[in-house]
Scaffold this active site. Structure first.
Site, PDB file in Angstrom:
ATOM      1  N   ARG A   1      31.671  39.325  32.283  1.00 55.25           N
ATOM      2  CA  ARG A   1      32.557  39.139  33.430  1.00 55.25           C
ATOM      3  C   ARG A   1      32.273  37.812  34.136  1.00 55.25           C
ATOM      4  NH1 ARG A   1      33.702  42.289  30.530  1.00 55.25           N
ATOM      5  NH2 ARG A   1      34.223  44.475  30.787  1.00 55.25           N
TER       6      ARG A   1
ATOM      7  N   SER B   1      37.536  48.120  38.726  1.00 56.43           N
ATOM      8  CA  SER B   1      36.078  48.244  38.829  1.00 56.43           C
ATOM      9  C   SER B   1      35.548  47.263  39.872  1.00 56.43           C
ATOM     10  CB  SER B   1      35.419  47.967  37.479  1.00 56.43           C
ATOM     11  OG  SER B   1      35.862  48.888  36.511  1.00 56.43           O
TER      12      SER B   1
ATOM     13  N   GLU C   1      31.892  42.860  41.015  1.00 47.38           N
ATOM     14  CA  GLU C   1      32.791  42.189  40.086  1.00 47.38           C
ATOM     15  C   GLU C   1      33.943  41.547  40.844  1.00 47.38           C
ATOM     16  OE1 GLU C   1      35.579  43.417  36.270  1.00 47.38           O
ATOM     17  OE2 GLU C   1      33.710  44.484  36.596  1.00 47.38           O
TER      18      GLU C   1
END
Length: 335
Positions: free
Chosen positions: A163, A234, A330
């Site tokens: 990520r 998320s 995130e």
């Protein structure tokens, strides 16, 4: 160049549905338009916004917010094995995925229904169900804010990680992604072992479309639709811990979920950690943790970004206290 109304609400431009205001708001569809707007904004705060699916606004933006509206999908060339497809950064990511599936171009079907725009895909190195964007990435073009020119970035230039990319790291805020080129396969290799894809397929023969449809059903069963309840998917990354640390935790928590990674490390399911700390389904005012997926923080209607951020802080501390694991967000916090 045409600026939109001043003091413009950004509620419709972020999937959390946070009602903050931009001092000015405009969009650009080319590098020339981007250059004009950047020149106009000289000396003012500048924020480039894509699909708004991975941001949390905590206060008004006293500056110019630019929405990336670079469009277009084009087959550049092909060989016996691959097609090379360029998409504008302002294209819907899932729209692009479905465009590829309709043409039997394989490689992004596991990434179906991920919200946001194409430009965010390499920036975040988006991933799901055993596939990441770097698996199919070829190159991208990005405009340098400092030099006012376009650069081409190869996979090595992008410094992809979990990520992560160079655009979230050392080059953060220095470039604006204009378009992305992916190398997709004519002869698909199906990824069905991750999550519940194989179970969801049942007796169906694996195909690009079948896997996409399975992923969509799984995501819809677990994740709330941002059109119905504000969220950014998320909120936290799945943390990675040394194998010996995981082994010790596994003794204390036999049901702990982990996946083998590189160099003996283990990726731990952040949602499981958060749920174990008792947060699943928690709600305070209009800020909460989703009832079906503890990894997703939600806005039930009128929550402020600061409310959701404060909740994320409490979750971080509780996970660290119980497991000794430090979670990382995130979602990008904009303040």
């Amino acid at each position: 160049m045409q600026l939109l109304a001043e003091e413009q609400s950004l509620k419709r431009y972020n999937t959390f549905g946070i009602d903050v205001k931009a001092r000015w708001l405009a969009s650009f569809g080319s590098s020339d338009e981007l250059g004009e707007l950047v020149d106009w904004a000289a000396g003012r705060r500048l924020l480039v916004l894509g699909g708004g699916s991975n941001v949390l606004f905590t206060e008004d933006i006293d500056g110019l917010v630019l929405r990336n509206a670079v469009k277009g999908i084009e087959l550049l060339h092909e060989d016996e094995e691959y097609v090379y497809v360029r998409a504008g950064a302002g294209e819907s990511w899932d729209g692009f995925v479905q465009y590829c599936i309709a043409r039997d171009w394989a490689g992004v079907e596991n990434l179906s229904l991920i919200p946001g725009n194409v430009g965010a895909a390499p920036m975040q190195n988006i991933g799901a169900y055993g596939v990441e964007i770097r698996d199919v990435f070829w190159e991208l073009e990005a405009w340098s804010l400092a030099e006012r020119k376009v650069y081409t970035f190869t996979p090595g230039d992008c410094e992809f990680g979990y990520r992560e990319s160079v655009f979230k790291g050392r080059l953060k805020g220095q470039f604006v992604i204009l378009n992305v080129v992916l190398r997709l396969s004519k002869d698909p290799v199906f990824h069905t072992s991750y999550g519940a894809i194989r179970e969801e397929l049942g007796d169906r023969e694996p195909s690009i479309r079948a896997i996409s449809e399975a992923v969509i059903r799984i995501r819809r069963s677990k994740l709330p639709d941002p059109a119905e309840i504000g969220n950014a998917g998320s909120f936290f990354k799945n943390p990675t811990v040394p194998g010996e640390v995981f082994a010790r935790l596994k003794e204390r928590f036999p049901e702990m979920v982990g996946y083998p990674g590189l160099n003996g490390e283990v990726k731990v399911a952040a949602g499981w950690l958060i749920e174990k700390c008792g947060w699943k389904g928690f709600r305070r005012g209009d800020a909460g943790v989703h009832a079906r997926q503890a990894l997703v923080l939600v806005n039930y209607g009128q929550a402020k970004g600061k409310d959701i951020y404060a909740l994320s802080e409490e979750i971080l501390h509780s996970v660290q206290d119980l497991f000794g694991i430090v979670l990382e967000r995130e979602v990008n916090i904009i303040n």
